[in-house]
Structures are given as C-alpha cells and as structure tokens.
Scaffold this motif. Structure first.
Motif, PDB file in Angstrom:
ATOM      1  N   LEU A   1       0.778  -1.245   0.222  1.00  0.00           N
ATOM      2  CA  LEU A   1       0.068   0.127  -0.181  1.00  0.00           C
ATOM      3  C   LEU A   1       0.969   1.217   0.059  1.00  0.00           C
ATOM      4  N   ILE A   2       0.326   2.345  -0.479  1.00  0.00           N
ATOM      5  CA  ILE A   2       1.162   3.686  -0.605  1.00  0.00           C
ATOM      6  C   ILE A   2       1.124   4.174   0.648  1.00  0.00           C
ATOM      7  N   HIS A   3       2.293   4.754   1.155  1.00  0.00           N
ATOM      8  CA  HIS A   3       2.513   5.366   2.409  1.00  0.00           C
ATOM      9  C   HIS A   3       3.602   6.365   2.397  1.00  0.00           C
ATOM     10  N   PHE A   4       3.922   7.080   3.420  1.00  0.00           N
ATOM     11  CA  PHE A   4       4.884   8.002   3.533  1.00  0.00           C
ATOM     12  C   PHE A   4       5.209   8.215   5.035  1.00  0.00           C
ATOM     13  N   GLN A   5       6.481   8.872   5.374  1.00  0.00           N
ATOM     14  CA  GLN A   5       7.009   9.026   6.510  1.00  0.00           C
ATOM     15  C   GLN A   5       7.421  10.363   6.428  1.00  0.00           C
ATOM     16  N   TYR A   6       7.356  11.115   7.501  1.00  0.00           N
ATOM     17  CA  TYR A   6       7.782  12.845   7.576  1.00  0.00           C
ATOM     18  C   TYR A   6       8.389  13.210   8.873  1.00  0.00           C
ATOM     19  N   ASN A   7       9.284  13.958   8.903  1.00  0.00           N
ATOM     20  CA  ASN A   7       9.532  14.612  10.111  1.00  0.00           C
ATOM     21  C   ASN A   7       9.105  16.037  10.405  1.00  0.00           C
ATOM     22  N   PRO A   8       8.351  16.054  11.216  1.00  0.00           N
ATOM     23  CA  PRO A   8       7.238  17.153  11.223  1.00  0.00           C
ATOM     24  C   PRO A   8       8.049  18.259  11.901  1.00  0.00           C
ATOM     25  N   ASN A   9       9.327  18.010  12.614  1.00  0.00           N
ATOM     26  CA  ASN A   9      10.002  18.990  13.321  1.00  0.00           C
ATOM     27  C   ASN A   9      10.844  19.751  12.502  1.00  0.00           C
ATOM     28  N   PRO A  10      10.619  21.223  12.817  1.00  0.00           N
ATOM     29  CA  PRO A  10      11.404  22.107  11.805  1.00  0.00           C
ATOM     30  C   PRO A  10      12.899  22.370  12.348  1.00  0.00           C
ATOM     31  N   SER A  11      13.343  22.024  13.495  1.00  0.00           N
ATOM     32  CA  SER A  11      14.464  22.129  13.718  1.00  0.00           C
ATOM     33  C   SER A  11      15.473  20.884  14.076  1.00  0.00           C
ATOM     34  N   SER A  12      14.883  19.665  14.283  1.00  0.00           N
ATOM     35  CA  SER A  12      15.772  18.708  14.620  1.00  0.00           C
ATOM     36  C   SER A  12      15.513  17.488  13.575  1.00  0.00           C
ATOM     37  N   PRO A  13      16.880  16.792  13.535  1.00  0.00           N
ATOM     38  CA  PRO A  13      16.556  15.661  12.388  1.00  0.00           C
ATOM     39  C   PRO A  13      15.850  14.325  13.184  1.00  0.00           C
ATOM     40  N   ALA A  14      15.531  13.404  12.303  1.00  0.00           N
ATOM     41  CA  ALA A  14      15.076  12.188  13.181  1.00  0.00           C
ATOM     42  C   ALA A  14      15.587  10.920  12.459  1.00  0.00           C
ATOM     43  N   LEU A  15      15.732   9.964  13.277  1.00  0.00           N
ATOM     44  CA  LEU A  15      16.417   8.429  13.035  1.00  0.00           C
ATOM     45  C   LEU A  15      15.314   7.424  13.170  1.00  0.00           C
ATOM     46  N   ALA A  16      15.361   6.776  12.054  1.00  0.00           N
ATOM     47  CA  ALA A  16      14.444   5.455  12.166  1.00  0.00           C
ATOM     48  C   ALA A  16      14.878   4.459  11.557  1.00  0.00           C
ATOM     49  N   ILE A  17      14.181   3.140  11.962  1.00  0.00           N
ATOM     50  CA  ILE A  17      14.939   2.055  11.109  1.00  0.00           C
ATOM     51  C   ILE A  17      13.456   1.361  10.848  1.00  0.00           C
ATOM     52  N   ALA A  18      13.638   0.827   9.657  1.00  0.00           N
ATOM     53  CA  ALA A  18      12.494   0.187   8.927  1.00  0.00           C
ATOM     54  C   ALA A  18      12.723  -1.348   8.718  1.00  0.00           C
ATOM     55  N   VAL A  19      11.988  -2.339   8.904  1.00  0.00           N
ATOM     56  CA  VAL A  19      12.104  -3.484   8.616  1.00  0.00           C
ATOM     57  C   VAL A  19      11.027  -4.284   7.513  1.00  0.00           C
ATOM     58  N   PHE A  20      11.771  -5.109   6.788  1.00  0.00           N
ATOM     59  CA  PHE A  20      10.853  -5.662   5.600  1.00  0.00           C
ATOM     60  C   PHE A  20      11.023  -7.123   5.833  1.00  0.00           C
ATOM     61  N   ASN A  21       9.716  -7.822   5.025  1.00  0.00           N
ATOM     62  CA  ASN A  21      10.035  -9.123   5.376  1.00  0.00           C
ATOM     63  C   ASN A  21      10.208  -9.755   3.772  1.00  0.00           C
ATOM     64  N   SER A  22      11.321  -9.310   3.171  1.00  0.00           N
ATOM     65  CA  SER A  22      11.765  -9.499   1.651  1.00  0.00           C
ATOM     66  C   SER A  22      13.087  -9.089   1.704  1.00  0.00           C
ATOM     67  N   GLN A  23      13.992  -9.972   1.103  1.00  0.00           N
ATOM     68  CA  GLN A  23      15.593  -9.683   0.886  1.00  0.00           C
ATOM     69  C   GLN A  23      15.423  -8.440  -0.072  1.00  0.00           C
ATOM     70  N   ASN A  24      14.525  -8.103  -0.835  1.00  0.00           N
ATOM     71  CA  ASN A  24      14.361  -6.907  -1.901  1.00  0.00           C
ATOM     72  C   ASN A  24      12.923  -6.444  -2.042  1.00  0.00           C
ATOM     73  N   PRO A  25      12.645  -5.645  -0.940  1.00  0.00           N
ATOM     74  CA  PRO A  25      11.222  -5.278  -0.993  1.00  0.00           C
ATOM     75  C   PRO A  25      10.850  -4.411  -2.143  1.00  0.00           C
ATOM     76  N   GLY A  26      11.872  -3.683  -2.885  1.00  0.00           N
ATOM     77  CA  GLY A  26      11.714  -2.879  -3.793  1.00  0.00           C
ATOM     78  C   GLY A  26      11.055  -1.630  -3.320  1.00  0.00           C
ATOM     79  N   ALA A  27      11.215  -0.477  -4.157  1.00  0.00           N
ATOM     80  CA  ALA A  27      10.441   0.716  -3.917  1.00  0.00           C
ATOM     81  C   ALA A  27      10.167   1.452  -4.957  1.00  0.00           C
ATOM     82  N   GLN A  28       8.880   1.996  -5.122  1.00  0.00           N
ATOM     83  CA  GLN A  28       8.417   2.770  -6.143  1.00  0.00           C
ATOM     84  C   GLN A  28       7.574   4.057  -5.906  1.00  0.00           C
ATOM     85  N   LEU A  29       8.381   5.243  -5.993  1.00  0.00           N
ATOM     86  CA  LEU A  29       7.622   6.490  -5.588  1.00  0.00           C
ATOM     87  C   LEU A  29       6.511   6.895  -6.436  1.00  0.00           C
TER      88      LEU A  29
END
Lengths: 218, 218, 218, 218, 218, 218
Positions: free
Chosen positions: E154-182
């Motif tokens: 499904l189509i999804h997004f991730q966004y850091n709403p903070n105007p002054s601080s960076p963000a760090l996250a980990i994403a995990v996938f149940n495939s060795q090659n999930p692929g991504a299409q914008l």
C-alpha cells in the motif's frame, strides 16, 4: 459382498477426502477439532484449544489393521492417516497411506491434485509407473524397501504383478489432504458426463462407452 | 494432413510445456532468456540482463492468429502465451490460452497439475464440466462472455455442442506453465503402459484396450 | 449523473475489494458463502457446505453486460468476477476483469498490491504501460487479441487513444482479490493526508495541491 | 571402530545435508544432476536435461540395507532418500528416512529446521516425544505400524526402550532436505562456542561443560 | 551538490534494487556470491560455496554511518542491508533500512511491491501514514521506540514534522528485496510516460504536468 | 523476586506465543480481534470488522519501556510486537523484539521454528552466534548499529560480554509468531522427559541430569 466401482471410488476418495490446510502453520500445532459442529466451513480444519492437546492426538494405530482387498474388483485397499484418525497431523502437511494389494491387485490409474507421492514396498512386489505431460511413461518394478517417487499431479498406477501373493506398501504425501481422482471417474461420475465429449475424448462409440460404464458398475 | 492423436497430445502438451517458476519473484521482472544455451537446467527459466528489458518483451500477438482445428481428430486448437512468445511473463504466474473449436470440437478430458483455470467464451457456445475427488460432475453451458472456473488439478473438458458453428474461447491460468495431461495418455503413452494394470483400471479386456489404442492412433 | 472522482475511486476499488484467500486450497473447492452473517472476520471467505455445491456456483454472466463509461470523468468501467458473482472462484487464485473504455478513456495510474496482471484487447486499441522500481517506463500499443503483462505490484495505466471509438479489454489476475490503488488516492483519501508530506512528495505548492484536489472532486 | 560423537553428528547431518528446493516445481520434474560440476551454487539443485529422465531416476534401493548401529555411541543409524540416491525426488518435497535402532538405541534430541516429520514403526517399539514452545512434553510409546507426528521445527527424540531387541522405523519429511540439528551441537560445534554464554544457557559450571564435551568426544 | 529528483529516485531504488529470492531456502543459508560474473540471470542471487561461509558474511556495519540528507530535495537518506552489504541475508527474507531525516524531511509517498514494513523511531518524531484500497488514510505520530506497521503493497509516507531537529528511524521488511516505487515516478520516469493518460489520471492540464515535472527536475 | 528458569522459559515463550497467520493476506489488512471469545480455534487470528480499523491499531508503544533483566537468572528481558499489542500486525509477517541485557546477560541458546532473525545492537555490545546443520559455529561481536542475520530455524545465542554495562538490541522476524524454543527445554519441560533418552542424548549420567535440572530450577 463386493462394492460396485462407483462406490469403491467414492470410498477410496472419502478416505482421502478430509479437509486440510497446507499453508504454513503459525502455531506449533493445530490439533483437529473433529467433533466441531460443521456449521462453519473454510479452507482448513478448526483446532481444539491448544491447552487440551495431548500426546495421543499425535498418534494413530489406524494403519495397524490390514485392509479388506476383496471389497472391490481392484483387489486394493487404502487406509490413510487423515485428521479424523490423526488430529495432530492437521496443518503439518504430511500423510501416510497403508496400501494392501491382493494378488494382481491394482491401485487404478489416478492423480493427486495436491501432492507429490513416494511409495515404499514393505512386502511382495509392485509394478508402478507415471505418465508425464509430454506423454512419456516411467515405470519400475519394486522389491521390499525400495522407494519410487511420483511427481506432483501426474497420472500414475500401482500394481501387484504376483498371481499368488499379496503385497503391502506405504505411500507418503506432502499434504494432509492429497486428494485422489481416478481416471475412470470420467465413466462413473454422478451425474454421468455428457456422452458426446466423452466419446470424442476417447474416440470411442457410444456402445463402447456403455460397455465400459457397465463393466465399472455405473 | 491429420495428426495422429499421440502427436496431437504431444503438440498440445508442448504448447504448455515451457519450464516455469511460479515461486514469488524478488525482482520486478525476469524476462525469459529464450536464446540461452540449454546446457544448465533448473526449476525455472533464466532471465536476460534486466537492463536489456523492453516493452516488447511484455507483449505478444501470438493469440491473434486462429488455430488450425482440422489438424487433429478433436477439432480443437490451443495457442498459449508461454515464455517463448511472451518472455516478460516469466515469473509472473499467469498465462492465457486461445482456444479454437471446430463445430462439435472438444478439448479432451484432461488435468492441469499446476494451475486453476477460468474459461471465458468469446464466440459460440461451450459445454464445460469438471469432476471432483468425490466423483461428482459439475457441468454448465456457456454463452459469449460467460466465465466458468475449473478448480486446480481436477479432470475437466470443454466441448462445442454446435454442429455447424465454431467456437472461440480464452482460458486463463495462475501459473506460467500449468501443464496439461489428457486422460487418454494412459492409452497412448510412450512407451505404452503395461496391459494388466491398464485393463484392470478400466475393467476392460485386452481387445477393448487395443481397440481404443487403435482408435487413438497409438 | 457523473460521479466525483473519490466516489469513482471507491466504487472501482469496491469492485476489487472482496476478501480473498490465495493460500493453497486443501479441498477441491471452497464455494464462497456470500450470505454468511459477517460477524466473524478472518483472512479469507467462508465456504458453503461442499455437499451444496452446484455447477452454477462456478459460472457467472457478470461480464456479459457492458459497463457504464460515462459515470465518471475517466471514461472507464470495470466489472470483475469476484466471489460475490463467482462464488466457486473462492480460493482458486484467479479473477477476470471486463474493461470498457470510452473514446480516450483511461484506467488511471494504479497498482495491484496482490497480483500480476495480463490484459488482452478484444475491441479497439489500448496504449498501456508500467514503471519499474528503477524508474523505467515500459509502454506498448495493443491491437485486438494482443496481450500485455504488467509485473506484480508496479504502477501502470491503460488508455484508449482513439478519439472516436470505444475499446473493450479483458484483464486477468492471479489472485481472487488483487486489490487496486490509484496513485491519486494520495489527493482524494478520506481523511485527506497531511498537506506537508504531500507537498514535499510532489514538490508542489499548497495551491497546486488544492487545485489537483479540486479537479479530482475531493 | 566407534565414531566420536562429533563425527557422528556430522555424518548424520550429511545424510540430511543435500541441497534442496521445496518451492513449487513448474515443470513435471527436475531430476537432480548429481554429477554437475559444483562451481555454481544457488538455492536448489540443478536438473538433468528432462529428455534424459528415466524411470530409474525415480527409484532407489538405498533403504534396503540395514544401517550399522554400532558405529556411534547412540546405537542409531539413519539412511535417507536424498537427491544423491533418488535424483527424481529433487523438487518433489518429500524424503523418507530409514531408522535402525540397537537395543536402547536413541536418535538424540534434535530439530528439523525445514520440515514436519511423521514416524512409523516397522519392527520393535519406540518411545518418542517432542517439546512445544510453551515447554510442554508430548510423548508416546509406539508399536509396529503405529504413526506419530512431530510438528515442524520442534525439539524431539526417538528411543528404543527394549534392552534386547533392535527396532526399525521409517520417518517421512515434507521437504527434500529437512536438515537436522542435534541439541548437543552446542557442545560439539566446530569451532567450540564461547564458554560463557554456554555456561549461562545451561546454568552449569565450566567444569560441567568440559565434562559433557569430553563425554561427547569433543 | 544536490541531486535532481530522478537521480534521487534512482539512487533510492538502487539501494533497494538487489535481486533476491524469498521462496523458502532449502539449505541452511545461501551466502550471496556478489563477485560472480553477471552473465547468468535468474530469480535470485547465486551463493558462494557453503564451505567458504564465515561469520563475517552474516554481519554488516553498513547502518552505522548516518546518511547524507542534503543530497536531495526531500531531506531523506536511506541505507539498507541488501545482499551487497550483508551477503548472509540472501534467501533469509529480511532487510533493515536505516532512515535519516533532515528537519521536515520526507520519505516521499511510495509502495513496496514485495513486502510489508514496520518502522521504529530511534530519535526525534515521525508523522507516518498509509492509504488502503478503499481509499482510507491511516496516520499516526510516532515518538522514539514506537512502532508502526505498513500493510504490504500500500502507498505510504514518513515525514519528520520537526522544523529544527533531525530524526532517525529503522524500517524492517519481510523480503530481502522489498523494492520501492515512488508515486512521482509517474512524472519522472525514463522515458516520460505519455502525456494524455498522465493528464487524465490526475485530471490536470498539460501545463500543470510540465510544472510538476519541472519541479521534480525531470 | 527471581523467577525459576522454567517459569522464565514459559514467560519468554508466551511473549512469543501469540497465534499468527503468515500465509499471504488477501485483504489489505486483518486487524487482530484480540477480544474475540476464544471458543473457535484455527490456524490464525480472527480480524475485527475492517470498517472499524483505525491508525492506532497499527501502532504500539510496547517497546518504549525497558524490560526487567533481574527477574530471571539469565539477565535478559524480551518484549515483542505480537498481535496482542500491535493488532494491525496480524497477517503482515513481521515482528520486532526489544532485547534488554544486564551486564553479562544472555538470551540462552534457542531456535525459532518459524522465522529467520536479524538483530541490531542499539546500545552496548553483543557476542552472537549460530550453529548450522553441519555443526559449524558462526560467531561475531557486534557494536551499536551493527546487524547480524540468524538463518531460519538454527540454534543461536546472544550474549552481553560487558561485565559492567547493560546492552539494548532490536531483533526482527519475518513471521508474526516466530516462536522460540530454548535448548534447555529438554531439561525443564513439563512433564519432564524420560531420563534414558535424555541421558543418552547428552551422554551424561542420571546424576548429571539431576544437577542440571536442579540448577535450572526444575
């Protein structure tokens, strides 16, 4: 008293006909709830409460009793570890079939829509074979403890060539419900199939169709 | 010139016989490398370098040409989108079969060891049916744009009941190589199967076996 | 009266939205029980008692009726053989979609999260294409009886380039519930998505976002 | 001469160690090419040219010879139908293991990472059991022709309790390469595992670890 | 120097673009042979000789280095454990993605054709959401150590709403090659897609298409 | 108060013990109905009415709270995103485990019958390793943000070698219910396993068995 072929076909298939669920289990086991009221049907068999599971659910003596090979004209009897006798097998993707053959008894030409099969002879000899989709026949004669592999979904047979000795074998399947469909189901189905496509499929006359149907007790 | 049945069987099956790989793809596509030297065999079809993929690899006109329904005694011709004509279909788990029927032509009784099938009539009418493993026949008559589903692995047939008009239909499969096995392969296999288990499977005499084999051109 | 896009999106997706169960069947078939009270939800569709199965459960005329291509601004209509119209398809892993296109009608850019797709033109012409995850466009123009394969999960479109003639096509899927998600769902979702990530994803201004939303009837 | 345990472990596992490919086959069969130069490795076993397949490729006598139960301290010997002895089994998802037990012989506690298992006693008796992930033990005593199912991936054992008679059994797996891992591999691995996590896992002292390692011949 | 979007898209996707093989392994592991000459392509990645496997093949430090979030207009950088950096992951069906976000950085709207995804925030905050095929938006704001699940495909997004601080996250996938299409690949594909179906899909004018394409650097 | 090992084992396993359903979903999602009366058991977890799904169903804060590493002798605590805390994860085939280690704490030797595992260190260091079915040990020492892959179904361990600092890590699994089985379950199962096969499997005396059982609190 001897079964007619259609009833044999039906009984053989019912042996193999318990509903199953070979998709991967996501619990350790799903012991079949064989006493559940069948008012809800889905692709699988419901489980008992896992807290109620016992070692006996994973054991069966169903294969200990020789089958009656004189109940049908083929001289064959099959007994399988389906979930009705081995509830712990529900979801495990394996079944074992005990095969008893009278002298010159045959497990008629058939396919398993949902499984590969490996057969191992325990007593006597078997002549076995399958046909591939390029129409090639692969046959072998098996002695005790020899194993033969039937590829998934292809038409095959097993036959005891010995005129005086019975044979005993074990067949194993990688499905809890491999299913079985005899090629003669085309002659003995209920209701009978239309005569024209049947005649044309075998390139035989209506008389020949009726002869075969009669021989098969249809 | 008219094919013998065995050669028809073979040609039909070769149409359906390209190697495939329905396990999930883990790349976007794997365009079949149909010119690869066949000195390495595995469960699947090799791909071309993905950088070489073009839109034309995902397109085929193979179904545009009507099949010749007079080349065999069944009055049927099948043309399929296997990877030899649609290399972009390699690994996608789908095939389409164009089915041309002469008047009263039949796609003889057969199974697909690796696929379900849905058939849709485009022109004319079809009488279709399948038999389940409990030996029940399910049949229907289809008009244009009507669809019928054949469950995976079960014996079925398709027949054009019209004595004067041809029929055209499309069959779709959820495998890139469904495979097909005619039930008459039991009579026309190469080498022929042993006569005893064949006689006993159909409960017919050796003479009847030879008659059917002769009718089928074996 | 013309649908707004969001309602079109919804209706298109509902056509494709019936729950399904593509994991392997372990019974011959699992005819969808479409009248079951929906008080129990799981990953799949319940079946009727197999003893109640009839040939009619495996047949549908749903694709016989042309769709109405003037009910939405895209000039497209889709009709699918989901389990609500073809209950025998439950668990068989195949669906067929009838696609009607007005002149210059489009099946808007979308993905199927659970299926590959093969499309075959029956009447008129189609311009079709997909984009892979390396951002390459693969497009082709199709004439009647030509087939194009869309790899699983990738964004694609279908368009009737003819300014005066409609087009008719059949799309087939290797899932009983491929699902469909239009890329414009990002503008017309309910509730609307946050404006900032939407602006930044497309690198457009809030005004441009509002314009597109307004055009789409959101 | 008696093997040390580590070499026993290794030999048992090598029996089970042939590479396999249980993903669905998309050809009728893929007879293992066991003479192929191993300069290319992938998830599976290459096939011979299908045109070269013979009935003998689907047959094995490997299970006809009793195993030597005195070659290791466990009093157990296993012989399996892997693709090196049954090349036609490649891709069919089934293996059979012949199990010979000396009096009071044991198939030590182990798991199969890739398969369920069903065991059937042919001669003598077996005491068998498995432990589930909720730490419950399920055990049973089996007589000839009785069957027990071990759920996929769980620790289990088989033991011949009879002090004077050997036992013979057949185990079947729904993988062509179930694999086997003895729990004592934690003491006899090569190289040995770090002592601290080993001590803490068993809550034993370094001396106790060394005693067990010594007993096991590590 | 700042990448154009298309090159960003390409680089993001190449990160995710290593070939994979999520069908079940039938060996313990299949360490990717990343130095193999790419003259043979199939659905998967070849392995090294298992005898050459070392612990280091199962380890990677690739995620230890923060990504450069200023190389593209999105303020995002992704680093993944594909088989080029974690060869032991070949065939294991798991990948981890390190996600670095600049203040108000976005991982633009996209889909993964071959995987579900779970994201966990390590530092900062994220606004995340997905759209289902019934056009509903599901969004949440995540704090450190909170987890969100994106359903497969499904189509999804991730966004850091903070105007002054960076963000760090980990994403995990149940495939060795999930692929991504914008979803913006529809505007920046190579070659560009036809203007008519693009205009009609978004219901925008050619001028608006060109504006968006220009904004995206196409 | 400190748990006995058996209760630790049980609690660890219960953390991992929620029923799951990794077969492919055929709906967008199947939010777990965790309040459903458990009077019907099958291979999976029932869903709520999809119309009732909310973003909060796809989010969990369960991993935000450090686990208590002093409740058992191993100095380890695990917290997992099973469907009881992340109902939207039902059917998505992914779980994340928060792992807290006391100084020199260990996650004891165990297997996951239904999943591969990738572990990433967040704080401190870990010594990790697995044993393959050829009895080889593969071990590594991990620093923060380093990742290690444990192949599916093999025995492995994780250990914090630092005598004075705790460690924090995240483990990810490609199943919603990987399950876990400690090798010491062979000593602490309920009921206890028979002493003879246990003695012979480890080649230890009854006294040594009782010592280990006592150490483990059985």
């Amino acid at each position: 008293m001897v079964q007619t072929i259609p009833s044999f076909v039906l009984s053989l298939l019912l042996l193999l006909g318990a509903a199953g669920a070979d998709p991967d289990l996501l619990v350790d086991f799903c012991v079949a709830n064989t006493s559940a009221a069948q008012d809800f049907f889905f692709n699988g068999v419901p489980c008992i409460d896992p807290a109620e599971a016992r070692g006996s659910h994973f054991t069966t003596s169903a294969l200990s009793t020789p089958g009656n090979t004189s109940a049908n004209p083929f001289g064959f009897s099959g007994t399988i570890t389906d979930v009705s006798v081995l509830p712990g097998g529900n979801g495990q993707g394996l079944t074992i079939l005990r095969e008893d053959f009278a002298p010159q008894g045959v497990l008629p030409l058939h396919t398993h829509p949902r499984s590969s099969e490996a057969v191992m002879v325990l007593q006597g000899e078997l002549l076995v074979g399958f046909i591939d989709t390029a129409n090639r026949m692969f046959a072998q004669r098996l002695r005790p403890m020899e194993v033969f592999m039937f590829p998934r979904g292809l038409i095959h047979f097993q036959y005891n060539p010995n005129p005086s000795s019975p044979a005993l074998a074990i067949a194993v399947f990688n499905s809890q419900n491999p299913g079985a469909q005899l090629v003669i189901s085309t002659f003995v189905s209920n209701p009978p199939m239309d005569i024209e496509p049947l005649k044309k499929s075998y390139q035989i006359s209506e008389e020949e169709v009726q002869t075969i149907r009669k021989n098969l007790g249809a």
